[in-house]
Design an enzyme around this catalytic site. Structure first.
Site, short mmCIF file in Angstrom:
data_model
loop_
_atom_site.label_atom_id
_atom_site.label_comp_id
_atom_site.label_asym_id
_atom_site.label_seq_id
_atom_site.Cartn_x
_atom_site.Cartn_y
_atom_site.Cartn_z
N CYS A 1 11.63 33.25 35.45
CA CYS A 1 10.26 33.85 35.10
C CYS A 1 9.84 34.59 33.77
O CYS A 1 8.77 35.41 33.71
CB CYS A 1 9.83 35.07 36.57
SG CYS A 1 10.72 36.27 36.62
N HIS B 1 5.01 44.46 27.37
CA HIS B 1 4.18 44.21 28.69
C HIS B 1 2.81 44.39 28.38
O HIS B 1 1.92 43.99 29.04
CB HIS B 1 4.56 45.32 29.72
CG HIS B 1 5.91 45.02 30.27
ND1 HIS B 1 6.97 45.67 30.04
CD2 HIS B 1 6.13 44.19 31.38
CE1 HIS B 1 7.98 45.09 30.88
NE2 HIS B 1 7.46 44.29 31.47
N GLU C 1 18.39 40.08 34.73
CA GLU C 1 17.94 40.12 33.31
C GLU C 1 18.76 41.29 32.45
O GLU C 1 18.07 41.63 31.66
CB GLU C 1 16.61 40.80 33.54
CG GLU C 1 16.30 41.82 34.54
CD GLU C 1 14.96 42.24 34.73
OE1 GLU C 1 14.14 41.94 34.01
OE2 GLU C 1 14.65 42.96 35.92
N ASP D 1 13.91 40.74 29.46
CA ASP D 1 14.71 41.51 29.16
C ASP D 1 16.12 41.02 28.77
O ASP D 1 16.83 41.87 28.17
CB ASP D 1 14.69 42.32 30.50
CG ASP D 1 13.83 43.52 30.76
OD1 ASP D 1 13.44 44.15 29.57
OD2 ASP D 1 13.04 43.51 31.42
C1 PEP Z 1 11.60 39.52 32.21
O1 PEP Z 1 12.30 40.75 32.05
O2 PEP Z 1 12.01 38.56 31.95
C2 PEP Z 1 10.38 39.77 33.44
C3 PEP Z 1 9.94 38.58 33.81
O3 PEP Z 1 10.30 40.84 33.76
P1 PEP Z 1 9.19 41.88 32.78
O4 PEP Z 1 8.55 40.97 31.79
O5 PEP Z 1 8.35 42.55 33.98
O6 PEP Z 1 10.31 42.94 32.45
MG MG Z 2 12.26 42.47 33.21
#
Ligand code: PEP
Ligand code: MG
Length: 607
Positions: A530, A216, A459, A483
């Protein structure tokens, strides 16, 4: 991290830094490019293992004040520990009494105090940095000692250092804003909230030891367009002062002490990148469709409000993922109010109207930890109270967000998405809770929309395995590969040591993706993706081949993906994916994909 600087001459180690030629001083370190762009500036080191400690250079006239500040802190620390010592008494807790005595003695020890003083005076730096430097240097020496008793004193020394730093925090302290010029922040690790704060402030580049491409913190660096290189193991030891340096995020390089020639070359490169970005902007008006005119929805991932402008500039077809937890992370330690939620959701809707906005409910916990929301320390927070689990465990916190979401939905095409779903039960529990919120709004006579589409992030591997069952319960899926890959391959997305095992093209991942997409198609619900996998134009090709027609990525990466898909037909994409699904390893898939892409020239972005 590998060092590939200009080869040192045989005796360069023995010669002082000043004696070395600029070419000899320049050092190139190779890490992992995690946020594109070039930053040129001076290093500021951050040691956040014991709170945030910056190295702040001070003007000559402030040195006396700084010394006084340090002595004041040492005195206060002695007094405080002395008081605790008295309370402990003589015979009770003898061992603790002994430790405290040792600490008090250390705080009086001229060997320690004089050394810190010498660093403040000699380097003209803040007391925090001088304490940190001195205690870590002494600690390394203690560690090497034969004498066990002395080796054990090491912990006392470190404890005293931390205690002094805490006391200093209560005495007026120095801020990063006092440093002049462009700052490159060098750190062991950064939390997402530190990255937000620093990236928004004066920091123009990050050089960090940890972190993979999907952590993140690095996602935030990209959101803020702050060039960053991660996986630079040992860089915090390499960079000791205000070293001039360059961060080359695209190539994953950090250059310490660049020569004038290297600086000039990077400045030219930076200008060329800015011009290229303008060319890419021209794709804004081109339709996102394959060569055989099959439309693809290219949406934007938004973490911070400043990215909204980019979403428009690069022609996003709506917001496919709004990571609402950053609303909290920005306000930390306070919770955003219902009105604050409402305001941002309405702004998102207005900006991309008539396109949809998918708001993901809080995905706090894990590394985006909101400690004060959690009653307990977790051994393994990524497998703990994260996402939907945390929000359902703290319904009062969720209530504020949900009320705002249903209220905002009266103003545009808003959709709600739940993170970290691993069972059908969680979806049903959410629906029950949402009914109570809707009743509340109804009774209060507050304008809202009860007909909001509900989707989930897929995820967690369990969710992927029961995608057919989940598809009956919700209106859409959004696949979170960041994830999904982490949990399926058992590879921490933040850990640079296993970054090479984080393989989006692993056959297990391709099979899971195919099953999720097919399950959604059979149930006739929408499905998109995403995760960062979609933001890599090469990997996006595979995703389209697997049948996806909606991708959501960081807005600035939209042009590249759009350009790529405009040159390909759906039949060749499907054929590619089908063939890759028969292969046994990620390497084999990668080779097949590369061979395919080599035969498929990328059209010009402005064609
Ligand atoms: C993911 O896990 O792919 C996602 C888009 O969520 P984050 O990156 O916020 O965990
Ligand atoms: Mg995620």
């Amino acid at each position: 991290m590998s060092d590939q600087g200009s080869p040192p001459s045989p005796n360069s180690e023995e010669r002082s830094t000043q004696e070395r030629s600029p070419e000899e001083r320049m050092l190139q370190l190779t890490g992992l490019g995690v946020s594109d762009g070039i930053a040129i500036g001076r290093a500021v080191c951050l040691d956040n293992r014991v709170g945030d400690i910056y190295r702040i250079p001070l003007p000559e006239e402030s040195i006396d004040d700084e010394l006084e500040r340090f002595h004041l802190a040492a005195k206060q620390a002695r007094q405080e520990l002395g008081e605790v010592r008295q309370k402990v008494g003589e015979d009770l807790a003898q061992e603790l009494g002994g430790i405290l005595d040792a600490h008090i003695l250390l705080l009086k020890d001229p060997a320690l105090l004089n050394r810190v003083e010498a660093v403040i005076r000699g380097e003209r730096v803040n007391a925090e940095w001088a304490i940190h430097r001195t205690t870590s240097e002494l600690s390394k020496r203690f560690d090497m000692m034969e004498d066990e008793y002395l080796r054990e004193r090491n912990q006392d020394l470190l404890d005293v250092g931390v205690y002094l730093l805490r006391v200093l925090q209560g005495i007026a302290h120095h801020e990063l804003s006092e440093v002049e010029g462009d700052i490159i922040l060098v750190a062991h690790d950064l939390t997402p909230s530190e990255a937000v704060r620093l990236g928004r402030g004066r920091v123009s580049g990050f050089a960090i030891e940890s972190g993979g491409r999907t952590s993140h913190t690095t996602i935030i660096a990209r959101s803020l367009k702050t060039p960053a290189v991660g996986g630079l193991e040992g860089i915090t030891d390499e960079v000791t002062d205000e070293d001039p340096m360059i961060v080359d995020g695209r190539n994953g390089l950090v250059i310490l002490h660049p020569t004038q020639e290297t600086l000039d070359r990077y400045r030219r490169e930076r200008e060329a990148q800015a011009r290229h970005e303008e060319v890419l902007m021209a794709t804004r008006h081109l339709s996102a469709e394959t060569l055989d005119h099959v439309p693809v929805e290219l949406m934007a991932n938004i973490d911070l409000p400043e990215e909204l402008e980019d979403a428009i500039a690069f022609g996003a077809a709506g917001i496919g993922l709004y990571r609402s937890e950053f609303l909290y992370i920005e306000k930390d330690p306070e919770m955003p109010t219902e009105e604050e939620h409402l305001e941002i959701y309405r702004r998102l809707l207005q900006t991309v109207s008539p396109h949809p906005v998918i708001v993901r409910t809080y995905d706090l916990g894990g590394r985006k930890l909101a400690r004060e929301l959690l009653a307990t320390e977790e051994q393994n927070p990524v497998l703990g109270l994260r996402g939907i689990r945390l929000t359902m465990a703290r319904p009062e916190m969720f209530r504020v967000q949900l009320r705002a979401l249903y209220r905002a939905a009266a103003h545009g095409d808003l959709r709600i998405m739940l993170p970290m779903i691993s069972s059908v039960g969680e979806v049903r529990a959410f629906r029950r809770y949402a009914t109570t919120i809707l009743q509340e709004l109804q009774e209060e006579g507050i304008e809202h929309n009860a007909e909001v589409p509900l989707g989930i992030m897929v995820e967690v591997p369990a969710a992927a395995q029961i995608a057919d069952l989940l598809a009956r319960e919700v209106d859409f899926f959004s696949i979170g590969t960041n994830d999904l890959i982490q949990y399926s391959l058992a590879v921490d997305r933040n850990n640079e040591h296993v970054a090479d095992l984080y393989q989006p093209l692993h056959p297990a991942i391709l099979r899971m993706l195919r099953f999720i997409i097919e399950s959604a198609q059979k149930a006739e619900i929408e499905v998109g993706l995403c995760g960062e996998m979609a933001a890599d134009a090469r990997l996006a090709v595979m995703l389209l081949g697997l049948g996806l027609r909606r991708l959501s990525i960081s807005p600035r990466l939209l042009p590249e993906v759009k350009t790529r898909l405009r040159g390909l037909t759906t039949s060749e994409l499907t054929h590619l994916a089908q063939q890759c699904l028969t292969l046994s390893t990620a390497d084999e898939v990668e080779s097949s994909l590369d061979a395919f892409l080599q035969g498929a020239p990328v059209p010009s972005p402005v064609a």
